[in-house]
Design a protein around this motif. Structure first.
Motif, PDB file in Angstrom:
ATOM      1  N   THR A  36       0.821  -1.201   0.000  1.00  0.00           N
ATOM      2  CA  THR A  36       0.000   0.000   0.000  1.00  0.00           C
ATOM      3  C   THR A  36       0.862   1.261   0.000  1.00  0.00           C
ATOM      4  N   SER A  37       0.288   2.342  -0.471  1.00  0.00           N
ATOM      5  CA  SER A  37       1.036   3.599  -0.605  1.00  0.00           C
ATOM      6  C   SER A  37       1.506   4.142   0.745  1.00  0.00           C
ATOM      7  N   HIS A  41       7.501   0.256   3.943  1.00  0.00           N
ATOM      8  CA  HIS A  41       8.319  -0.791   3.331  1.00  0.00           C
ATOM      9  C   HIS A  41       8.450  -0.514   1.834  1.00  0.00           C
ATOM     10  N   ASN A  42       9.671  -0.446   1.355  1.00  0.00           N
ATOM     11  CA  ASN A  42       9.920  -0.045  -0.032  1.00  0.00           C
ATOM     12  C   ASN A  42      10.044  -1.239  -0.973  1.00  0.00           C
ATOM     13  N   PHE A  43       9.039  -2.077  -0.965  1.00  0.00           N
ATOM     14  CA  PHE A  43       8.994  -3.230  -1.864  1.00  0.00           C
ATOM     15  C   PHE A  43       7.623  -3.242  -2.515  1.00  0.00           C
ATOM     16  N   PRO A  44       7.529  -3.662  -3.780  1.00  0.00           N
ATOM     17  CA  PRO A  44       6.238  -3.588  -4.471  1.00  0.00           C
ATOM     18  C   PRO A  44       5.209  -4.637  -4.041  1.00  0.00           C
ATOM     19  N   ASN A 145      -5.734  -6.262   8.289  1.00  0.00           N
ATOM     20  CA  ASN A 145      -7.176  -6.028   8.133  1.00  0.00           C
ATOM     21  C   ASN A 145      -7.456  -4.601   7.661  1.00  0.00           C
ATOM     22  N   LYS A 146      -6.648  -3.649   8.131  1.00  0.00           N
ATOM     23  CA  LYS A 146      -6.867  -2.256   7.769  1.00  0.00           C
ATOM     24  C   LYS A 146      -6.559  -2.016   6.300  1.00  0.00           C
ATOM     25  N   TYR A 147      -5.437  -2.539   5.821  1.00  0.00           N
ATOM     26  CA  TYR A 147      -4.999  -2.239   4.459  1.00  0.00           C
ATOM     27  C   TYR A 147      -5.386  -3.295   3.424  1.00  0.00           C
ATOM     28  N   PHE A 148      -5.771  -4.466   3.882  1.00  0.00           N
ATOM     29  CA  PHE A 148      -6.190  -5.546   2.961  1.00  0.00           C
ATOM     30  C   PHE A 148      -7.458  -6.198   3.483  1.00  0.00           C
ATOM     31  N   PRO A 149      -8.563  -5.419   3.547  1.00  0.00           N
ATOM     32  CA  PRO A 149      -9.795  -5.926   4.170  1.00  0.00           C
ATOM     33  C   PRO A 149     -10.440  -7.091   3.417  1.00  0.00           C
TER      34      PRO A 149
END
Length: 149
Positions: A36-37, A41-44, A145-149
């Motif tokens: 997420t933006s 963490h600087n990985f895609p 849960n917050k970023y990948f609901p």
């Protein structure tokens, strides 16, 4: 930051990160997720898995149960993948309140490159990690849960 080969607690966390037997993937899927933006963490790509102790805090859909606290012995591994979709780094949370490297919630934080070198030592007790992981919507520092609901 450090680039030396993992030893001691960092090696223990690296070994835990590389063990995959008995782990359950978040939402029961090993598909790579786009980072997420808002991530530090600087990985895609990433994916997250839970050992048998930690997975007791996942519901039937494989999401973290709201308001839960992970028990001692929980191991949560976030795999960060580079643009070629190879594992580049592991973020490891190991709930071990008896460890001298545990933070105030009992977590030992590891951030270790796939080649076994240290990105951030567990001896730092999550400094540089837990401020973000303590944001609103976290469940015992977990943000899946917050970023990948």
């Amino acid at each position: 930051k450090n680039s030396s080969q993992a030893e001691g607690i960092d090696r223990e966390l690296y070994d835990k990160a590389r063990e995959t037997t008995g782990f359950i993937w978040y939402k029961k899927s090993d598909a790579l997720l786009n980072t997420t933006s808002g991530s530090g963490h600087n990985f895609p790509f990433l994916r997250t898995r839970y050992n048998s102790i930690a997975s007791a805090n996942l519901n039937d859909a494989g999401r973290i149960i709201e308001g839960s606290t992970f028990p001692a012995g929980s191991v949560i591994v976030k795999e960060f993948h580079d643009s070629s979709k190879k594992i580049a780094r592991y973020a490891v949370l190991y709930k071990n309140p008896d460890s001298k490297d545990a933070d105030s919630k009992g977590w030992v934080w590891g951030y270790i490159n796939a080649d076994g070198t240290i990105a951030q030592s567990a001896t730092e007790k999550g400094n540089g990690c837990n401020s973000c992981h303590n944001q609103s919507g976290n469940i015992d520092y977990m943000l899946m849960n917050k970023y990948f609901p």
